[in-house]
Design an enzyme around this catalytic site. Sequence first.
Site, mmCIF file in Angstrom:
data_model
loop_
_atom_site.group_PDB
_atom_site.id
_atom_site.type_symbol
_atom_site.label_atom_id
_atom_site.label_comp_id
_atom_site.label_asym_id
_atom_site.label_seq_id
_atom_site.Cartn_x
_atom_site.Cartn_y
_atom_site.Cartn_z
ATOM 1 N N GLU A 29 7.521 -1.067 12.717
ATOM 2 C CA GLU A 29 7.750 0.356 12.476
ATOM 3 C C GLU A 29 8.709 0.555 11.296
ATOM 4 O O GLU A 29 8.513 1.441 10.472
ATOM 5 C CB GLU A 29 8.277 1.023 13.761
ATOM 6 C CG GLU A 29 8.557 2.512 13.662
ATOM 7 C CD GLU A 29 7.375 3.364 13.190
ATOM 8 O OE1 GLU A 29 6.232 2.886 13.157
ATOM 9 O OE2 GLU A 29 7.623 4.523 12.832
ATOM 10 N N ASN A 77 -12.272 22.010 6.795
ATOM 11 C CA ASN A 77 -11.577 20.762 7.143
ATOM 12 C C ASN A 77 -12.590 19.855 7.825
ATOM 13 O O ASN A 77 -13.377 20.336 8.639
ATOM 14 C CB ASN A 77 -10.453 20.995 8.168
ATOM 15 C CG ASN A 77 -9.274 21.706 7.588
ATOM 16 O OD1 ASN A 77 -9.230 21.983 6.399
ATOM 17 N ND2 ASN A 77 -8.306 22.019 8.440
ATOM 18 N N CYS A 84 -6.345 18.310 5.742
ATOM 19 C CA CYS A 84 -6.441 19.634 5.141
ATOM 20 C C CYS A 84 -5.928 20.693 6.109
ATOM 21 O O CYS A 84 -5.828 20.465 7.306
ATOM 22 C CB CYS A 84 -7.882 19.937 4.802
ATOM 23 S SG CYS A 84 -8.640 18.692 3.771
ATOM 24 N N LYS A 103 7.658 2.591 7.890
ATOM 25 C CA LYS A 103 8.449 3.713 7.344
ATOM 26 C C LYS A 103 8.787 3.459 5.886
ATOM 27 O O LYS A 103 8.646 4.331 5.048
ATOM 28 C CB LYS A 103 9.769 3.891 8.118
ATOM 29 C CG LYS A 103 9.740 4.510 9.482
ATOM 30 C CD LYS A 103 9.316 5.933 9.567
ATOM 31 C CE LYS A 103 7.832 6.074 9.624
ATOM 32 N NZ LYS A 103 7.156 6.072 10.832
ATOM 33 N N LYS A 126 -0.084 14.143 7.346
ATOM 34 C CA LYS A 126 0.588 14.097 8.635
ATOM 35 C C LYS A 126 -0.372 13.763 9.773
ATOM 36 O O LYS A 126 -0.072 12.942 10.625
ATOM 37 C CB LYS A 126 1.280 15.442 8.895
ATOM 38 C CG LYS A 126 2.045 15.514 10.204
ATOM 39 C CD LYS A 126 3.221 14.572 10.205
ATOM 40 C CE LYS A 126 3.975 14.588 11.520
ATOM 41 N NZ LYS A 126 4.766 13.347 11.672
ATOM 42 N N HIS A 137 5.314 -19.826 8.497
ATOM 43 C CA HIS A 137 3.911 -20.268 8.508
ATOM 44 C C HIS A 137 3.107 -19.647 7.371
ATOM 45 O O HIS A 137 1.883 -19.555 7.471
ATOM 46 C CB HIS A 137 3.269 -19.950 9.868
ATOM 47 C CG HIS A 137 3.845 -20.757 10.994
ATOM 48 N ND1 HIS A 137 3.728 -22.127 11.066
ATOM 49 C CD2 HIS A 137 4.578 -20.394 12.074
ATOM 50 C CE1 HIS A 137 4.344 -22.578 12.154
ATOM 51 N NE2 HIS A 137 4.883 -21.539 12.781
ATOM 52 N N GLU A 163 5.717 3.678 3.541
ATOM 53 C CA GLU A 163 5.177 5.044 3.476
ATOM 54 C C GLU A 163 5.919 5.909 2.463
ATOM 55 O O GLU A 163 5.294 6.664 1.725
ATOM 56 C CB GLU A 163 5.306 5.736 4.850
ATOM 57 C CG GLU A 163 4.195 5.446 5.825
ATOM 58 C CD GLU A 163 4.372 6.216 7.133
ATOM 59 O OE1 GLU A 163 3.380 6.740 7.635
ATOM 60 O OE2 GLU A 163 5.503 6.293 7.668
ATOM 61 N N TRP A 220 -6.470 17.536 1.439
ATOM 62 C CA TRP A 220 -6.221 16.095 1.407
ATOM 63 C C TRP A 220 -7.589 15.473 1.141
ATOM 64 O O TRP A 220 -8.463 15.500 1.998
ATOM 65 C CB TRP A 220 -5.653 15.625 2.752
ATOM 66 C CG TRP A 220 -5.191 14.202 2.785
ATOM 67 C CD1 TRP A 220 -3.991 13.718 2.362
ATOM 68 C CD2 TRP A 220 -5.902 13.071 3.305
ATOM 69 N NE1 TRP A 220 -3.914 12.364 2.574
ATOM 70 C CE2 TRP A 220 -5.081 11.942 3.154
ATOM 71 C CE3 TRP A 220 -7.161 12.897 3.876
ATOM 72 C CZ2 TRP A 220 -5.456 10.660 3.557
ATOM 73 C CZ3 TRP A 220 -7.550 11.622 4.278
ATOM 74 C CH2 TRP A 220 -6.698 10.526 4.112
HETATM 75 C C1 G6P Z 1 -1.038 9.479 10.044
HETATM 76 C C2 G6P Z 1 0.429 9.766 9.771
HETATM 77 C C3 G6P Z 1 1.300 8.795 10.548
HETATM 78 C C4 G6P Z 1 0.944 8.832 12.023
HETATM 79 C C5 G6P Z 1 -0.545 8.569 12.266
HETATM 80 C C6 G6P Z 1 -0.940 8.850 13.712
HETATM 81 O O1 G6P Z 1 -1.386 8.271 9.493
HETATM 82 O O2 G6P Z 1 0.704 9.682 8.398
HETATM 83 O O3 G6P Z 1 2.656 9.163 10.392
HETATM 84 O O4 G6P Z 1 1.680 7.864 12.698
HETATM 85 O O5 G6P Z 1 -1.310 9.467 11.457
HETATM 86 O O6 G6P Z 1 -0.697 10.191 13.989
HETATM 87 P P1 G6P Z 1 -0.694 10.793 15.437
HETATM 88 O O7 G6P Z 1 -0.588 12.275 15.260
HETATM 89 O O8 G6P Z 1 -2.002 10.398 16.070
HETATM 90 O O9 G6P Z 1 0.456 10.221 16.179
#
Ligand code: G6P
Length: 595
Positions: A473, A97, A2, A477, A590, A496, A480, A71
């Site tokens: 990673e 928040n 939020c 991506k 985020k 496996h 997501e 959120w």
């Molecule tokens: C959330 C975001 C991810 C991020 C993770 C860790 O899940 O959606 O993109 O990698 O948080 O965030 P940070 O700010 O701790 O790197």
Amino acid sequence: MCGIFGAMGNGCVADCLQGLSRLQYRGYDSAGICVKGEGLSTYKSVGKVSFLMDKIPSNANGTVAIGHTRWATHGKVSEQNCHPFVSYKGTFALVHNGIIDNSKTLTTKHLSGVTLSSQTDSEVVVHLLEKFYQGSSLTSAVKVMEILEGSYAIAFVNAKENAIYLMQHNMPLVVGVDKDNNHFVSSCIKCLPSSCTKVAVSKEDFVAKVTRNSVEFYDKNGKAIQPNWSKLTGSLLAASAPVDKGKTHMYTEILQVPTSLQNCHAHFAKCAGIGLSKVQLRHFNRIYLVGCGTAYNACVSAAVATRGLLDVDVIPVVASQFVCESYPVNNKTLALCVSQSGETADTIVAAEKLNAHGAFTYAVTNTDNSRLTFVCKESINICAGTEFSVASTKAYCCQLLMLILLLVDVSYATGNISLVEKQKVYSTAGLLPSIANNILAKQSSVMQLAKLISTSSAVYFVGRGADYPTACEGSLKLKEITYIHSEAYPSGELKHGTLALVTKGVSVVNICTHSGLVGKASATLNEVATRGAQAVSFSPYKMPVGNILHLPVVHPLFAGVTSVIPLQLLAYYTALELGRDIDMPRNLAKSVTVE
Ligand code: G6P
């Protein structure tokens, strides 16, 4: 998660809405605003801030405005659950928040007879303020703070005052001041207006009263305290973040990878490395790399890449797991706590646990003055520049680069590599920006591969050794922002179990940056092709089947820093092909500021 924004004076509604627009990358389920004019007027909308804007009459104005982007944690996404909430007698309106852990108990104990209009924990707080109110908003806030459990950043207004009150416990909330001494409230420093020149932050819990031209901070007992004032530079601020016309933040941020890597490398040099003495570094017998999501993948990648350089254990750990498990920790433990935002609750709680058991905690973040930097004993900035896209890209590359450089410093201090070797590594790192540029020049080829991937029912990413975390990673991506089912496996693990799912319609993305692993990678691809799946490779080397994007050969220590870039582009172009909302993917936020 939020976001909270507050503004005062003429134009407070427009200022507040602009603040909310900047904040909405952190949470975009719904948005709301309360304007104090003759009385309190609240406007709410499900969805983006633009929908809220459409609902507000053009002549709406007042002296104070507070707003919120949500959120959802407690209660579904609905206007009913959207902030701000107004107290039962109409004295206060509040945005929150965080999570109030004891909201149910407090309702039973203090709010019998009050009808709650939402399913949220937040609404309880505004009624408590009303319940304890005897003419002083500040005193009421102090009393409420005494009984709240959980984490919170709260802003509220009193219908009779031209002020915004704040309450903070374990969640970010700052006050920005512009050159004309106008005061603004924000849950994110980077979302203050670009005209702000300084910001007040408090490491401790606080209550504050903010008027248009002043701010007073108090501790949780109501005793006046001084916050930390920092200067703000334009580079910190949201308004300065460029978005190419018609493009998303994610795309802009991928294009910024070369510059970010350059800044990260330069900053490491400016800090003269890790900043701990050889004696201190030799004392450690275990190193944890702690993070969540993308940050965790950077931890795994750095641990694998530097494995041969250190004779102490380097152990990547998911922060939320670290809190629940019994990892050994003592004063010989070094913990690099990695978080782009520096606000992720899971990482902060892990750092607090590490501190409590005597570890030396070291924050690796993209955000100075973030909570993680306060909790950890030392910190370093990865200098990726502000990142808005929920799907992290340039921050991943910089987190990985910074972690490798820090661990190479430890390797040197502990006598595992010579000064010459260390310097060679540092100069090799200086080549990464131009390698990243070369990879970005292959965008149109990645776009073609994305067209193939976009029709897949599932996508499995595979790699061996140091390429496995890159596969993780790449997969993260893709899922997501495209919502295509995706997992990552060490290539050797495919046979496996997961091979049972590899059939026609499925894609397997193979990453192979090491010449010594080409034979094994080829065998994996043959197994995949035999079962009718589509194979796509990212490698400098020839592969026997499927499509391939040729990567440049990179020093093995840093291969993960650049081989991830085409995977970021792959996710981006696939999402574009599928018409997804790339910067605001469903259900995500985020920075996740609750555990
Ligand atoms: C959330 C975001 C991810 C991020 C993770 C860790 O899940 O959606 O993109 O990698 O948080 O965030 P940070 O700010 O701790 O790197």
